[in-house]
Write a protein that holds these residues in place. Structure first.
Motif, PDB file in Angstrom:
ATOM      1  N   GLY A  53    -152.143 -45.847 -63.552  1.00 45.60           N
ATOM      2  CA  GLY A  53    -152.299 -47.214 -63.069  1.00 45.60           C
ATOM      3  C   GLY A  53    -151.234 -48.172 -63.569  1.00 45.60           C
ATOM      4  O   GLY A  53    -151.266 -49.370 -63.269  1.00 45.60           O
ATOM      5  N   GLN A  54    -150.252 -47.655 -64.335  1.00 43.61           N
ATOM      6  CA  GLN A  54    -149.210 -48.535 -64.862  1.00 43.61           C
ATOM      7  C   GLN A  54    -148.353 -49.130 -63.742  1.00 43.61           C
ATOM      8  O   GLN A  54    -147.950 -50.297 -63.807  1.00 43.61           O
ATOM      9  CB  GLN A  54    -148.323 -47.754 -65.836  1.00 43.61           C
ATOM     10  CG  GLN A  54    -149.025 -47.300 -67.096  1.00 43.61           C
ATOM     11  CD  GLN A  54    -148.109 -46.498 -68.004  1.00 43.61           C
ATOM     12  OE1 GLN A  54    -147.148 -47.025 -68.549  1.00 43.61           O
ATOM     13  NE2 GLN A  54    -148.396 -45.223 -68.157  1.00 43.61           N
ATOM     14  N   ILE A  55    -148.075 -48.322 -62.713  1.00 45.40           N
ATOM     15  CA  ILE A  55    -147.258 -48.803 -61.607  1.00 45.40           C
ATOM     16  C   ILE A  55    -147.953 -49.947 -60.879  1.00 45.40           C
ATOM     17  O   ILE A  55    -147.347 -50.973 -60.560  1.00 45.40           O
ATOM     18  CB  ILE A  55    -146.956 -47.654 -60.620  1.00 45.40           C
ATOM     19  CG1 ILE A  55    -145.985 -46.652 -61.254  1.00 45.40           C
ATOM     20  CG2 ILE A  55    -146.357 -48.196 -59.332  1.00 45.40           C
ATOM     21  CD1 ILE A  55    -144.610 -47.192 -61.530  1.00 45.40           C
ATOM     22  N   SER A  99    -139.483 -42.296 -56.618  1.00 49.83           N
ATOM     23  CA  SER A  99    -140.753 -41.852 -57.197  1.00 49.83           C
ATOM     24  C   SER A  99    -141.234 -42.817 -58.272  1.00 49.83           C
ATOM     25  O   SER A  99    -142.427 -43.085 -58.407  1.00 49.83           O
ATOM     26  CB  SER A  99    -140.595 -40.450 -57.794  1.00 49.83           C
ATOM     27  OG  SER A  99    -140.296 -39.510 -56.785  1.00 49.83           O
ATOM     28  N   LEU A 100    -140.274 -43.341 -59.041  1.00 51.66           N
ATOM     29  CA  LEU A 100    -140.632 -44.215 -60.154  1.00 51.66           C
ATOM     30  C   LEU A 100    -140.972 -45.627 -59.700  1.00 51.66           C
ATOM     31  O   LEU A 100    -141.942 -46.231 -60.167  1.00 51.66           O
ATOM     32  CB  LEU A 100    -139.478 -44.252 -61.159  1.00 51.66           C
ATOM     33  CG  LEU A 100    -139.730 -44.956 -62.493  1.00 51.66           C
ATOM     34  CD1 LEU A 100    -140.882 -44.291 -63.240  1.00 51.66           C
ATOM     35  CD2 LEU A 100    -138.473 -44.945 -63.340  1.00 51.66           C
ATOM     36  N   PHE A 101    -140.184 -46.176 -58.766  1.00 50.96           N
ATOM     37  CA  PHE A 101    -140.338 -47.573 -58.372  1.00 50.96           C
ATOM     38  C   PHE A 101    -140.878 -47.786 -56.961  1.00 50.96           C
ATOM     39  O   PHE A 101    -141.190 -48.917 -56.597  1.00 50.96           O
ATOM     40  CB  PHE A 101    -138.986 -48.293 -58.487  1.00 50.96           C
ATOM     41  CG  PHE A 101    -138.453 -48.374 -59.887  1.00 50.96           C
ATOM     42  CD1 PHE A 101    -139.246 -48.844 -60.921  1.00 50.96           C
ATOM     43  CD2 PHE A 101    -137.162 -47.978 -60.178  1.00 50.96           C
ATOM     44  CE1 PHE A 101    -138.763 -48.918 -62.218  1.00 50.96           C
ATOM     45  CE2 PHE A 101    -136.664 -48.052 -61.467  1.00 50.96           C
ATOM     46  CZ  PHE A 101    -137.469 -48.524 -62.495  1.00 50.96           C
ATOM     47  N   GLY A 102    -140.956 -46.714 -56.149  1.00 52.23           N
ATOM     48  CA  GLY A 102    -141.405 -46.881 -54.771  1.00 52.23           C
ATOM     49  C   GLY A 102    -142.820 -47.434 -54.682  1.00 52.23           C
ATOM     50  O   GLY A 102    -143.085 -48.409 -53.966  1.00 52.23           O
ATOM     51  N   ALA A 103    -143.737 -46.821 -55.434  1.00 53.37           N
ATOM     52  CA  ALA A 103    -145.127 -47.297 -55.423  1.00 53.37           C
ATOM     53  C   ALA A 103    -145.231 -48.701 -55.993  1.00 53.37           C
ATOM     54  O   ALA A 103    -146.055 -49.510 -55.545  1.00 53.37           O
ATOM     55  CB  ALA A 103    -146.006 -46.329 -56.219  1.00 53.37           C
ATOM     56  N   LEU A 104    -144.397 -49.010 -56.974  1.00 52.70           N
ATOM     57  CA  LEU A 104    -144.386 -50.346 -57.558  1.00 52.70           C
ATOM     58  C   LEU A 104    -143.969 -51.378 -56.512  1.00 52.70           C
ATOM     59  O   LEU A 104    -144.559 -52.458 -56.415  1.00 52.70           O
ATOM     60  CB  LEU A 104    -143.437 -50.374 -58.757  1.00 52.70           C
ATOM     61  CG  LEU A 104    -143.390 -51.647 -59.602  1.00 52.70           C
ATOM     62  CD1 LEU A 104    -142.995 -51.295 -61.038  1.00 52.70           C
ATOM     63  CD2 LEU A 104    -142.378 -52.651 -59.054  1.00 52.70           C
TER      64      LEU A 104
END
Length: 240
Positions: free
Chosen positions: A114-116, A153-158
């Motif tokens: 849930g961090q993103i 992958s790291l920032f897309g969901a963010l």
């Protein structure tokens, strides 16, 4: 014949997108529930992140392997020589591969915990201004990791979470992350190392970086301006 590898790659990937072929390749995908993971979404339902999908036929790596085998035949490269070249290339990319794998693992952990989503809610505080800054995240992600895949992958969901919270178009910000990432490729340390090694300029990565940094920042500024305008009625028609 020097263009044979590139033509082969384009041909193989084009054929893989033919609906009948695509269905055949997707049929080989294996879905496995990862043991030991009991991850739930905010709604209390099982998270799809705990399901590992192994697309061993449809994966880009498998298609590249097929393209490589076809190229071997076209260029008349012996299996022994091809194996030697493959091993040398894998050795040269060992740190880049390790970085990409590590970043993908980090992105899955941040998404599942849930961090993103939390970061997305915080960054949404910038409101519509976040649309202008969205490409910078993708740019930083690729500049640090060398991989657009890792950055997405790291920032897309963010980006999507922030867009939904700020009332912006999630498609636009997800695309902005990928577009900004492509502009970070030219200054990524991993890519500079590979490029320098390929042309015999090992040790001069710093010279390449200084040459490319200004252009990368200039193009990033133009991309930020474009995305900012696409978030307004002026150019919103460009977003599907």
């Amino acid at each position: 014949m020097a263009y044979a590898p590139y033509v082969t790659i384009v041909a193989v990937f084009a054929v893989s997108q033919v609906p009948a072929v695509k269905r055949l390749l997707d049929a080989g995908t294996l879905a496995v529930s990862w043991p030991g993971l009991h991850v739930l979404t905010a709604a209390g339902t099982p998270s799809p992140l705990s399901t590992f999908r192994f697309a061993w036929l449809a994966a880009p790596g498998s298609l590249l392997l097929v393209a490589g085998l076809v190229t071997m035949a076209l260029l008349r490269v012996s299996p022994r020589e091809a194996g030697r070249l493959y091993g040398r290339t894998l050795y040269e990319l060992r740190w880049a591969v390790l970085t990409v794998v590590g970043l993908l693992a980090l992105s899955f952990t941040m998404n599942a915990s849930g961090q993103i989503a939390t970061l997305g809610v915080w960054m949404a505080g910038a409101g519509t201004l976040f649309a202008v800054l969205a490409p910078v995240l993708g740019w930083l992600g690729v500049a640090l990791t060398g991989s657009d895949t890792s950055s997405n992958s790291l920032f897309g969901a963010l980006q999507v979470a922030a867009a939904q919270r700020a009332g912006l178009d999630p498609v636009l910000l997800a695309a902005a992350n990928a577009s900004g990432g492509t502009l970070g490729k030219m200054i990524s340390l991993q890519n500079l190392t590979i490029a320098a090694a390929a042309v015999g300029l090992t040790g001069r990565e710093g010279d390449l970086f200084r040459r490319m940094f200004g252009w990368s920042v200039l193009l990033l500024a133009l991309m930020c301006l474009l995305v900012g305008l696409q978030a307004t009625p002026l150019l919103s028609w460009m977003v599907p």
